[in-house]
Design an enzyme around this catalytic site. Structure first.
Site, PDB file in Angstrom:
ATOM      1  N   GLY A  31       0.819  -1.205   0.000  1.00 37.21           N
ATOM      2  CA  GLY A  31       0.000   0.000   0.000  1.00 37.21           C
ATOM      3  C   GLY A  31       0.853   1.256   0.000  1.00 37.21           C
ATOM      4  N   LEU A  33       0.470   3.502  -2.313  1.00 38.90           N
ATOM      5  CA  LEU A  33       0.897   3.322  -3.716  1.00 38.90           C
ATOM      6  C   LEU A  33       1.412   4.619  -4.336  1.00 38.90           C
ATOM      7  CD1 LEU A  33      -1.750   0.841  -5.200  1.00 38.90           C
ATOM      8  CD2 LEU A  33       0.330   0.368  -3.889  1.00 38.90           C
ATOM      9  N   HIS A  34       2.448   4.469  -5.159  1.00 33.17           N
ATOM     10  CA  HIS A  34       3.092   5.610  -5.825  1.00 33.17           C
ATOM     11  C   HIS A  34       3.525   5.173  -7.224  1.00 33.17           C
ATOM     12  CE1 HIS A  34       6.730   3.455  -4.841  1.00 33.17           C
ATOM     13  NE2 HIS A  34       6.443   3.512  -3.553  1.00 33.17           N
ATOM     14  N   HIS A  37       5.051   1.676  -7.732  1.00 31.45           N
ATOM     15  CA  HIS A  37       4.066   0.586  -7.806  1.00 31.45           C
ATOM     16  C   HIS A  37       3.380   0.592  -9.169  1.00 31.45           C
ATOM     17  CE1 HIS A  37       4.103   1.385  -3.306  1.00 31.45           C
ATOM     18  NE2 HIS A  37       4.363   0.101  -3.350  1.00 31.45           N
ATOM     19  N   LYS A 149      14.094  -1.343  -7.030  1.00 31.60           N
ATOM     20  CA  LYS A 149      14.390  -0.494  -5.866  1.00 31.60           C
ATOM     21  C   LYS A 149      14.758  -1.373  -4.666  1.00 31.60           C
ATOM     22  CE  LYS A 149      13.233   2.758  -2.605  1.00 31.60           C
ATOM     23  NZ  LYS A 149      12.407   2.012  -1.681  1.00 31.60           N
ATOM     24  N   GLN A 153      15.568  -7.831  -2.071  1.00 32.32           N
ATOM     25  CA  GLN A 153      14.282  -8.523  -1.969  1.00 32.32           C
ATOM     26  C   GLN A 153      13.983  -9.289  -3.260  1.00 32.32           C
ATOM     27  OE1 GLN A 153      10.504  -6.753  -0.303  1.00 32.32           O
ATOM     28  NE2 GLN A 153      10.105  -6.358  -2.468  1.00 32.32           N
ATOM     29  N   VAL A 176      11.783   3.619 -10.289  1.00 33.60           N
ATOM     30  CA  VAL A 176      11.124   4.868 -10.693  1.00 33.60           C
ATOM     31  C   VAL A 176      11.526   5.948  -9.695  1.00 33.60           C
ATOM     32  CG1 VAL A 176       8.900   5.999 -11.094  1.00 33.60           C
ATOM     33  CG2 VAL A 176       9.202   3.582 -11.679  1.00 33.60           C
ATOM     34  N   SER A 185       9.126   6.064  -2.927  1.00 35.79           N
ATOM     35  CA  SER A 185       8.971   5.130  -1.810  1.00 35.79           C
ATOM     36  C   SER A 185       7.801   5.596  -0.957  1.00 35.79           C
ATOM     37  CB  SER A 185      10.243   5.124  -0.958  1.00 35.79           C
ATOM     38  OG  SER A 185       9.995   4.498   0.291  1.00 35.79           O
ATOM     39  N   SER A 186       7.071   4.642  -0.402  1.00 35.15           N
ATOM     40  CA  SER A 186       5.979   5.007   0.508  1.00 35.15           C
ATOM     41  C   SER A 186       6.540   5.807   1.679  1.00 35.15           C
ATOM     42  CB  SER A 186       5.289   3.748   1.036  1.00 35.15           C
ATOM     43  OG  SER A 186       4.909   2.920  -0.039  1.00 35.15           O
TER      44      SER A 186
HETATM   45  P1  AMP Z   1       6.169  -2.149  -1.256  1.00 31.56           P
HETATM   46  O1  AMP Z   1       4.748  -1.695  -1.245  1.00 31.56           O
HETATM   47  O2  AMP Z   1       7.127  -1.132  -0.739  1.00 31.56           O
HETATM   48  O3  AMP Z   1       6.343  -3.528  -0.645  1.00 31.56           O
HETATM   49  O4  AMP Z   1       6.564  -2.318  -2.791  1.00 31.56           O
HETATM   50  C1  AMP Z   1       5.831  -3.157  -3.643  1.00 31.56           C
HETATM   51  C2  AMP Z   1       6.623  -3.373  -4.896  1.00 31.56           C
HETATM   52  O5  AMP Z   1       6.866  -2.124  -5.540  1.00 31.56           O
HETATM   53  C3  AMP Z   1       7.991  -3.992  -4.597  1.00 31.56           C
HETATM   54  O6  AMP Z   1       8.284  -4.985  -5.551  1.00 31.56           O
HETATM   55  C4  AMP Z   1       8.901  -2.808  -4.699  1.00 31.56           C
HETATM   56  O7  AMP Z   1      10.233  -3.138  -5.054  1.00 31.56           O
HETATM   57  C5  AMP Z   1       8.243  -2.006  -5.810  1.00 31.56           C
HETATM   58  N1  AMP Z   1       8.695  -0.618  -5.753  1.00 31.56           N
HETATM   59  C6  AMP Z   1       8.692   0.199  -4.674  1.00 31.56           C
HETATM   60  N2  AMP Z   1       9.248   1.392  -4.977  1.00 31.56           N
HETATM   61  C7  AMP Z   1       9.628   1.317  -6.259  1.00 31.56           C
HETATM   62  C8  AMP Z   1      10.281   2.216  -7.150  1.00 31.56           C
HETATM   63  N3  AMP Z   1      10.640   3.439  -6.782  1.00 31.56           N
HETATM   64  N4  AMP Z   1      10.527   1.819  -8.420  1.00 31.56           N
HETATM   65  C9  AMP Z   1      10.162   0.570  -8.815  1.00 31.56           C
HETATM   66  N5  AMP Z   1       9.539  -0.325  -8.027  1.00 31.56           N
HETATM   67  C10 AMP Z   1       9.280   0.036  -6.768  1.00 31.56           C
END
Ligand code: AMP
Length: 291
Positions: A31, A33-34, A37, A149, A153, A176, A185-186
């Site tokens: 969640g 989301l940006h 995502h 990013k 992971q 991104v 980033s969230s």
């Molecule tokens: P999260 O909600 O932080 O667990 O992220 C969900 C997915 O989005 C994960 O696979 C993250 O690596 C990806 N993600 C988060 N930030 C970015 C970003 N800036 N650029 C590309 N993918 C991202």
């Protein structure tokens, strides 16, 4: 777009779709989301007949004293973003649904989880691998998209699927970034205006390391030293690690050659930010995807 919050209802729906021969592309998220995502979702859209996104703030990947309780909770907004992105299904379980009984079964991917973030975030990757394994078992995707990013992971998840023979292909989205280079980033929402300005220094510090490599430097220590100097000059004193490792196994190297990852974790104020460059280093230095 259909939204499900129980495992049984989601399984019922997706089971019927799979019987019709429809393939599933999946993007797990926590969640908040940006654009990062969105990029994962956009890539996944072309990879399956049904586009499924999960929004689940997974408690088992947060350590004591980490930011589980302050993590951005924007579920209504997130669902709307999924709708705009053309998702077919959104899965929004609560923690009691995902962890209905005491969780005694864990996925531990081992050595890959030890360097970088594994050093300070004990148990983090065990929580990540376990929840992603659970989500894969619930959703049954053919392909899942993760972001570079969170490079460590992504490597951990790919190793898990290979070593546990999970029939899921793992694909990547490039990182991104905001206009000034800060990786989306969230957690960027935690930054004050002054911290937000300084936070761009994380990417430009990686750029300083890249310059050393482009100038022909091949000693990982001099590359990391350039990154550290730049972080300090940018007012980012909360550096946790700056490391240059081989990019498949995350092992240390003596000379930079082939596919490597230059990775940083640093606190700006109290907010922990991570970023990286994955590079193919030969006579040229090129930014690439991890796999
Ligand atoms: P999260 O909600 O932080 O667990 O992220 C969900 C997915 O989005 C994960 O696979 C993250 O690596 C990806 N993600 C988060 N930030 C970015 C970003 N800036 N650029 C590309 N993918 C991202």
């Amino acid at each position: 777009m259909d939204t499900f919050s129980t495992i049984a209802s989601l399984r019922g729906y997706l089971g019927a779709e799979k019987t019709r021969g429809r393939s599933i592309a999946f993007v797990p998220t926590m969640g908040g989301l940006h654009e990062g995502h969105r990029s994962c979702i956009d890539i996944a859209r072309g990879l399956g007949d049904l586009l499924v996104v999960s929004i689940f703030l997974n408690p088992t990947q947060f350590g004591p004293g980490e930011d589980l309780n302050s993590y951005p909770a924007t579920l209504e907004q997130d669902i709307e973003i999924c709708r705009q992105c053309g998702c077919d299904v959104v899965f929004t379980p609560v923690a009691d649904e995902m962890y209905a009984t005491e969780q005694n079964t864990w996925v531990d991917v081992g050595r890959l989880t030890e360097p970088l973030c594994g050093r300070t975030r004990g148990g983090h990757f065990r929580g990540v691998a376990t929840v992603v394994a659970k989500l894969f078992n619930i959703v049954g995707p053919d392909v899942a998209v993760f972001g570079q990013k969170d490079a460590q992971q992504a490597l951990v998840i790919k190793a898990m699927t290979e070593q546990l023979n999970m029939p899921v292909e793992i694909r990547l989205s490039p990182i991104v970034r905001e206009a000034d280079g800060l990786a989306c980033s969230s957690r960027n929402r935690y930054l004050s205006a002054d911290e937000r300005r300084r936070a761009a220094g994380v990417r430009s510090a990686l750029g300083a390391g890249l310059e050393v490599l482009r100038a022909g430097g091949r000693d990982p220590r001099s590359v990391c030293a350039a990154v550290e100097r730049h972080l300090t000059n940018a007012g980012i004193t909360g550096g946790e690690y700056v490391e240059l490792l081989e990019a498949k196994e995350l092992t240390p190297i003596n000379t930079v050659d082939g596919r490597v990852i230059l990775a940083v974790a640093a606190r700006v104020g109290t907010t922990r930010l991570i970023d990286n460059l994955v590079l193919e280093v030969g006579s040229d230095v090129e930014e690439v995807l991890l796999f």
